[in-house]
Design a protein around this motif. Structure first.
Motif, PDB file in Angstrom:
ATOM      1  N   GLU A 145       0.837  -1.194   0.000  1.00 50.96           N
ATOM      2  CA  GLU A 145       0.000   0.000   0.000  1.00 50.96           C
ATOM      3  C   GLU A 145       0.878   1.252   0.000  1.00 50.96           C
ATOM      4  O   GLU A 145       2.002   1.238   0.503  1.00 50.96           O
ATOM      5  CB  GLU A 145      -0.924   0.022   1.218  1.00 50.96           C
ATOM      6  CG  GLU A 145      -2.065  -0.972   1.135  1.00 50.96           C
ATOM      7  CD  GLU A 145      -3.126  -0.711   2.176  1.00 50.96           C
ATOM      8  OE1 GLU A 145      -4.315  -0.658   1.814  1.00 50.96           O
ATOM      9  OE2 GLU A 145      -2.762  -0.573   3.367  1.00 50.96           O
ATOM     10  N   TYR A 146       0.330   2.327  -0.533  1.00 54.96           N
ATOM     11  CA  TYR A 146       1.015   3.606  -0.497  1.00 54.96           C
ATOM     12  C   TYR A 146       0.678   4.303   0.819  1.00 54.96           C
ATOM     13  O   TYR A 146      -0.491   4.437   1.189  1.00 54.96           O
ATOM     14  CB  TYR A 146       0.607   4.488  -1.676  1.00 54.96           C
ATOM     15  CG  TYR A 146       1.215   4.063  -2.986  1.00 54.96           C
ATOM     16  CD1 TYR A 146       2.556   4.344  -3.270  1.00 54.96           C
ATOM     17  CD2 TYR A 146       0.459   3.394  -3.938  1.00 54.96           C
ATOM     18  CE1 TYR A 146       3.124   3.956  -4.473  1.00 54.96           C
ATOM     19  CE2 TYR A 146       1.017   2.999  -5.151  1.00 54.96           C
ATOM     20  CZ  TYR A 146       2.348   3.286  -5.405  1.00 54.96           C
ATOM     21  OH  TYR A 146       2.920   2.897  -6.606  1.00 54.96           O
ATOM     22  N   CYS A 147       1.725   4.764   1.507  1.00 56.02           N
ATOM     23  CA  CYS A 147       1.564   5.415   2.801  1.00 56.02           C
ATOM     24  C   CYS A 147       2.233   6.779   2.751  1.00 56.02           C
ATOM     25  O   CYS A 147       3.431   6.879   2.453  1.00 56.02           O
ATOM     26  CB  CYS A 147       2.187   4.565   3.909  1.00 56.02           C
ATOM     27  SG  CYS A 147       2.140   5.320   5.547  1.00 56.02           S
ATOM     28  N   ILE A 214      -2.695   7.710   5.229  1.00 52.86           N
ATOM     29  CA  ILE A 214      -2.050   9.000   5.474  1.00 52.86           C
ATOM     30  C   ILE A 214      -1.947   9.219   6.980  1.00 52.86           C
ATOM     31  O   ILE A 214      -2.939   9.082   7.696  1.00 52.86           O
ATOM     32  CB  ILE A 214      -2.851  10.159   4.846  1.00 52.86           C
ATOM     33  CG1 ILE A 214      -2.978   9.957   3.336  1.00 52.86           C
ATOM     34  CG2 ILE A 214      -2.186  11.499   5.153  1.00 52.86           C
ATOM     35  CD1 ILE A 214      -3.909  10.952   2.654  1.00 52.86           C
ATOM     36  N   LEU A 215      -0.753   9.549   7.437  1.00 51.50           N
ATOM     37  CA  LEU A 215      -0.528   9.931   8.835  1.00 51.50           C
ATOM     38  C   LEU A 215      -0.312  11.440   8.870  1.00 51.50           C
ATOM     39  O   LEU A 215       0.637  11.959   8.286  1.00 51.50           O
ATOM     40  CB  LEU A 215       0.687   9.207   9.407  1.00 51.50           C
ATOM     41  CG  LEU A 215       1.052   9.538  10.865  1.00 51.50           C
ATOM     42  CD1 LEU A 215      -0.120   9.291  11.796  1.00 51.50           C
ATOM     43  CD2 LEU A 215       2.260   8.720  11.311  1.00 51.50           C
ATOM     44  N   ASP A 216      -1.220  12.136   9.560  1.00 49.89           N
ATOM     45  CA  ASP A 216      -1.260  13.597   9.495  1.00 49.89           C
ATOM     46  C   ASP A 216      -1.199  14.191  10.893  1.00 49.89           C
ATOM     47  O   ASP A 216      -2.052  13.906  11.734  1.00 49.89           O
ATOM     48  CB  ASP A 216      -2.550  14.037   8.795  1.00 49.89           C
ATOM     49  CG  ASP A 216      -2.550  15.523   8.434  1.00 49.89           C
ATOM     50  OD1 ASP A 216      -1.721  16.275   8.985  1.00 49.89           O
ATOM     51  OD2 ASP A 216      -3.391  15.921   7.614  1.00 49.89           O
ATOM     52  N   ALA A 234      -9.322   5.179   1.257  1.00 52.81           N
ATOM     53  CA  ALA A 234      -8.112   5.519   2.012  1.00 52.81           C
ATOM     54  C   ALA A 234      -8.443   5.730   3.482  1.00 52.81           C
ATOM     55  O   ALA A 234      -9.571   6.047   3.855  1.00 52.81           O
ATOM     56  CB  ALA A 234      -7.460   6.768   1.433  1.00 52.81           C
ATOM     57  N   ARG A 235      -7.419   5.551   4.320  1.00 48.60           N
ATOM     58  CA  ARG A 235      -7.549   5.773   5.765  1.00 48.60           C
ATOM     59  C   ARG A 235      -6.602   6.893   6.162  1.00 48.60           C
ATOM     60  O   ARG A 235      -5.394   6.805   5.922  1.00 48.60           O
ATOM     61  CB  ARG A 235      -7.207   4.511   6.561  1.00 48.60           C
ATOM     62  CG  ARG A 235      -8.199   3.367   6.366  1.00 48.60           C
ATOM     63  CD  ARG A 235      -7.815   2.466   5.209  1.00 48.60           C
ATOM     64  NE  ARG A 235      -6.694   1.601   5.533  1.00 48.60           N
ATOM     65  CZ  ARG A 235      -5.954   0.968   4.629  1.00 48.60           C
ATOM     66  NH1 ARG A 235      -6.188   1.132   3.331  1.00 48.60           N
ATOM     67  NH2 ARG A 235      -4.958   0.185   5.008  1.00 48.60           N
ATOM     68  N   VAL A 236      -7.158   7.944   6.776  1.00 45.87           N
ATOM     69  CA  VAL A 236      -6.379   9.077   7.264  1.00 45.87           C
ATOM     70  C   VAL A 236      -6.413   9.038   8.790  1.00 45.87           C
ATOM     71  O   VAL A 236      -7.489   9.000   9.381  1.00 45.87           O
ATOM     72  CB  VAL A 236      -6.947  10.412   6.770  1.00 45.87           C
ATOM     73  CG1 VAL A 236      -6.116  11.582   7.312  1.00 45.87           C
ATOM     74  CG2 VAL A 236      -7.008  10.445   5.243  1.00 45.87           C
ATOM     75  N   VAL A 237      -5.235   9.049   9.418  1.00 51.81           N
ATOM     76  CA  VAL A 237      -5.153   9.046  10.878  1.00 51.81           C
ATOM     77  C   VAL A 237      -4.574  10.380  11.324  1.00 51.81           C
ATOM     78  O   VAL A 237      -3.473  10.758  10.918  1.00 51.81           O
ATOM     79  CB  VAL A 237      -4.294   7.889  11.408  1.00 51.81           C
ATOM     80  CG1 VAL A 237      -4.306   7.881  12.930  1.00 51.81           C
ATOM     81  CG2 VAL A 237      -4.814   6.549  10.877  1.00 51.81           C
TER      82      VAL A 237
END
Length: 321
Positions: A145-147, A214-216, A234-237
């Motif tokens: 997966e793209y992170c 995405i880690l934001d 997508a999952r954004v944390v």
């Protein structure tokens, strides 16, 4: 013993190195001879009163690594001479690691493998556990997966880059150009200047059209950006400080892709020992290295807290008593 302690809330100058009694472990605690203690932004919040300690005087330093010198009466699984590391975050009675000796409950520490450096371990707790929970626990990051990790040079960011690489994800991160080469060494496949005008286009190109996870740490700046570069499902944390006004300029981008937003705090970790053991394993196998930008003595603890908020560096700062 000596400790860096605050007797009032305020700026970095309220922290003084003082001589005090060595603490005694409670029934469920370990007494550690401290090898190192990480310097985290959360430590400054206790100092300035944003997060008020249970009582003053107070010793900052939620992260710690060291050697067990005494155990509480009900402790099992630890003995004197053991090397351990962990974080007291979430336990408001924890008197922190900016000291020659510190007590810590056993539910917040794990054994430190023999080959893992104590200085790195003392800086690992908050940043590595946050990255682990965000990517593994909440996002369920999978191989290939793209992170996207915003701010890859930061404490959490540089740990997240390595954890994502350890699960064979394809890692994209942003940072000042001076840190690009080192972040590639740590496992980033693509490193981008966060200031570039075409950043969204560059992320989409690097991810074949969309990022899976995405880690934001700055949702007030990147909430819309995350939606724009996200892949379907997508999952954004979201982590970090409170965002004053996070919001979309066009939430259709998120809705059309079924983007999932998860906000998290380390204070809610059900069992800190679970991610700590994972972090210990990665450090022991060489897949995770906590970069130490600078080390400070107890006398300079106030300066360390100033630097963690104001200076630019890759990785972490530590106190070594």
């Amino acid at each position: 013993m000596y400790a860096a302690r605050l007797t009032d809330h305020g700026g970095p100058d309220v922290i003084d190195r003082i001589e005090t009694d060595r603490p005694e472990p409670a029934h469920d605690e370990l007494l550690l001879e401290v090898g190192s203690a990480g310097v985290n932004p959360v430590d400054t919040y206790f100092r300035d009163g944003s997060y008020e300690p249970v009582s003053l005087p107070f010793t900052p330093g939620v992260d710690v690594a060291g050697t067990v010198v005494a155990v509480g009466g009900d402790v099992e699984g630890f003995e004197t001479g053991d090397r351990v590391f962990g974080t007291g975050i979430g336990n408001m009675s924890f008197q922190g690691g900016y000291a020659e000796y510190a007590t810590i409950p056993t539910d917040r520490v794990v054994h430190l493998p023999d080959d893992v450096d104590t200085t790195q371990a003392g800086a690992a707790g908050v940043v590595a556990v946050t990255a682990w929970r965000a990517l593994i626990g909440h996002a369920g990051l999978e191989p290939a997966e793209y992170c996207l990790v915003h701010g890859g040079s930061g404490g959490v960011g540089h740990a997240a880059v390595q954890i994502a690489q350890a699960v064979s994800a394809r890692v994209i991160t942003t940072a000042d150009p001076s840190y690009h080469d080192r972040l590639r060494d740590l496992g980033a496949d693509t490193v981008l200047d966060y200031r570039r005008d075409d950043l969204a286009d560059a992320v989409l190109e690097a991810s074949d059209g969309g990022v899976d996870v995405i880690l934001d740490h700055r949702l007030d700046d990147y909430l819309q950006f995350d939606a724009d570069v996200a892949a379907t499902s997508a999952r954004v944390v979201g982590i970090g400080e409170n965002s004053p006004d996070p919001g979309f300029t066009n939430d259709g981008a998120a809705r059309s892709k079924d983007v999932n937003y998860q906000f998290m705090s380390m204070f809610n970790t059900p069992d800190l020992r679970v991610p700590l053991r994972g972090v210990a394993h990665l450090m022991n196998t060489g897949k995770l290295s906590i970069e130490i930008a600078d080390s400070y003595t107890l006398e300079d603890a106030g300066e360390a807290q100033r630097a963690v908020l104001e200076d630019s560096f890759l990785g972490k700062l530590v106190i070594e008593p």
